[in-house]
Design an enzyme around this catalytic site. Structure first.
Site, PDB file in Angstrom:
ATOM      1  CG  HIS A   1      -4.421  -1.879  -0.813  1.00  0.00           C
ATOM      2  ND1 HIS A   1      -5.136  -0.705  -0.880  1.00  0.00           N
ATOM      3  CD2 HIS A   1      -3.924  -1.934   0.436  1.00  0.00           C
ATOM      4  CE1 HIS A   1      -5.050  -0.064   0.274  1.00  0.00           C
ATOM      5  NE2 HIS A   1      -4.327  -0.795   1.091  1.00  0.00           N
TER       6      HIS A   1
ATOM      7  CB  SER B   1      -0.942  -0.002   1.195  1.00  0.00           C
ATOM      8  OG  SER B   1      -0.196   0.009   2.386  1.00  0.00           O
TER       9      SER B   1
ATOM     10  CE  LYS C   1      -7.600  -1.338   2.191  1.00  0.00           C
ATOM     11  NZ  LYS C   1      -7.206  -2.431   3.073  1.00  0.00           N
TER      12      LYS C   1
HETATM   13  C1  LIG Z   1      -7.025  -2.914   4.472  1.00  0.00           C
HETATM   14  C2  LIG Z   1      -6.256  -4.155   4.590  1.00  0.00           C
HETATM   15  C3  LIG Z   1      -6.613  -5.144   5.509  1.00  0.00           C
HETATM   16  C4  LIG Z   1      -7.707  -4.948   6.520  1.00  0.00           C
HETATM   17  O1  LIG Z   1      -8.964  -5.019   5.924  1.00  0.00           O
HETATM   18  P1  LIG Z   1     -10.249  -4.723   6.813  1.00  0.00           P
HETATM   19  O2  LIG Z   1     -11.331  -5.459   6.147  1.00  0.00           O
HETATM   20  O3  LIG Z   1     -10.425  -3.239   6.832  1.00  0.00           O
HETATM   21  O4  LIG Z   1      -9.953  -5.255   8.186  1.00  0.00           O
HETATM   22  C5  LIG Z   1      -5.900  -6.333   5.513  1.00  0.00           C
HETATM   23  N1  LIG Z   1      -4.867  -6.529   4.666  1.00  0.00           N
HETATM   24  C6  LIG Z   1      -4.481  -5.585   3.789  1.00  0.00           C
HETATM   25  C7  LIG Z   1      -3.342  -5.871   2.866  1.00  0.00           C
HETATM   26  C8  LIG Z   1      -5.164  -4.371   3.732  1.00  0.00           C
HETATM   27  O5  LIG Z   1      -4.764  -3.445   2.866  1.00  0.00           O
END
Ligand SMILES: *Cc1c(COP(=O)(O)O)cnc(C)c1O
Length: 397
Positions: free
Chosen positions: A210, A182, A241
């Site tokens: 992501h 990210s 997301k």
């Molecule tokens: C955002 C993210 C998470 C967490 O996801 P949530 O559903 O908000 O708990 C886990 N792993 C990665 C790589 C992320 O970018």
């Protein structure tokens, strides 16, 4: 009893502030979107994970409304007691179809999916080989598991190979990587990881949080990008997301893995079922993406456009394979000042510096969405150019 503890906390908080690490929250008074209202001011949003613009999409809102009326608000149960509706099963099947996997298990978040995956599957006889830049939830999940831990430098295949060689004594080996990292927006080299896994008899897990909905021509994630659909043993992902951005996570992959997780994964067994409206909107999101490729195409077009125009303007953009564009400024103070000036110009972006990124690699992260219209991208680029000239990051010209 509380007063000495209170002083201790106050000291910690002071230290966080003094280190410049205190996180303030900005209050939005509109739906999440490419354009949002903050402090009664309309600003363009370039820091949400709303990659496909589904956070406030009419079809998802409609599906959620209908489910709210027909199936009620909450489940008041974990899945295995009385927390499973047909909607939950349908969403799991929809996710399996989307990724070309055998089965799927839902969680309240991807944080929970990652927290609950390792401990039920592996023990001290096994090895987990993890990328150094993996998400915090993977790190925490690994901590809960007794398997031997190996860590390789970000996307460094020579280092991964070394770890695999060291782990040959163990019973099973699992390589774990984020699909997209990210901070840089780079994609894990899954083709090479998969080849090494074959060579050294290991399994692979990719966290597609992501990358799902973003990477690959039709947004099926890193396995689509590398022609490995259905080949990787375990994928995890989030509904928080690209797929509507509300809440919810999942693990998808081999059916025995998913079956065992339903029996033994603690965040699944001991935490509540996602609300029916979230399941219904999730189904609507995946169905929307199944029908045509308009959102994917728009996202990919928007990202290329942004990167190209910014490079032409003289900005230093990290090579990206996702919708994350890191505008490199290197100096922490400059990045902070740059981000603050952009906000005054009505552009919402986030500046990152050490310890979130390595020292001397401060940057502004721009997240592109299919919801952005061309003129919004142009407004953003124009603001970058204005501030960039003022702060002498790019030449006047
Ligand atoms: C955002 C993210 C998470 C967490 O996801 P949530 O559903 O908000 O708990 C886990 N792993 C990665 C790589 C992320 O970018």
């Amino acid at each position: 009893m509380y007063s000495p503890f209170q002083k201790h906390l106050q000291k910690d908080l002071k230290e966080i502030r003094e280190a410049g690490l205190y996180k303030e929250e900005r209050i939005i008074t509109s739906p999440q979107s490419s354009s949002i209202t903050v402090k009664n001011k309309q600003v363009l949003n370039f820091c949400a994970n709303n990659y496909l613009g589904l956070s406030n999409h009419p079809q998802l809102v409609k599906a959620a409304e209908e489910a709210l009326r027909q199936r009620g608000y909450g489940m008041s149960s974990v899945r295995f007691i009385c927390g499973t509706q047909d909607l939950h099963k349908e969403l799991e099947n929809t996710i399996s179809k989307f990724f070309g996997t055998e089965d799927t298990i839902l969680y309240a978040s991807c944080f929970d999916a990652n927290g609950g995956i390792f401990e039920p599957l592996l023990n001290r006889e096994d090895a987990i080989i993890s990328d150094a830049l993996n998400h915090a939830s993977i790190i925490d999940g690994v901590r809960l598991c007794k398997a031997q831990r190996y860590r390789y430098a970000n996307a460094d295949m020579a280092d991964l190979e070394k770890c695999l060689q060291q782990a040959q004594q163990q019973r099973f080996r699992l390589i774990v990587t984020d699909g997209v990292f990210s901070m840089d927006g780079n994609v894990a080299p899954l083709d090479k990881i998969y080849a090494l896994a074959r060579q050294y008899d290991a399994m692979v897990m990719v966290d597609e949080s992501h990358s799902a909905g973003v990477v690959g021509n039709t947004g099926r994630g890193t396995t689509e990008l590398y022609g490995l659909k259905g080949q990787v043993e375990i994928l995890t992902g989030t509904l928080g997301k690209a797929f509507g951005g509300a809440i919810g996570g999942f693990t998808t992959g081999k059916k025995e893995v998913v079956e065992l997780l339903r029996q033994r994964s603690r965040p699944y067994l001991f935490s509540n079922s996602i609300p029916p409206m979230v399941a219904a909107a999730g189904i609507a999101a995946f169905n929307l993406l199944d029908r045509d490729n308009l959102l994917q195409d728009k996202l990919h077009g928007n990202t290329s456009y942004f990167v190209q125009k910014m490079q032409e303007a003289g900005f230093d953009i990290k090579p990206t394979q996702s919708a994350i564009c890191a505008v490199m400024l290197y100096d922490a103070r400059l990045a902070q000042e740059f981000a603050a000036s952009l906000q005054e110009e009505g552009i919402y972006v986030t500046g990152f510096s050490y310890p979130v990124v390595p020292k001397g690699e401060a940057r502004i992260r721009v997240q592109i969405s299919a919801a952005h219209e061309l003129r919004q991208l142009d407004d953003c680029i124009q603001a970058f150019c204005k501030v960039g000239k003022e702060l002498k990051v790019i030449q006047n010209g």
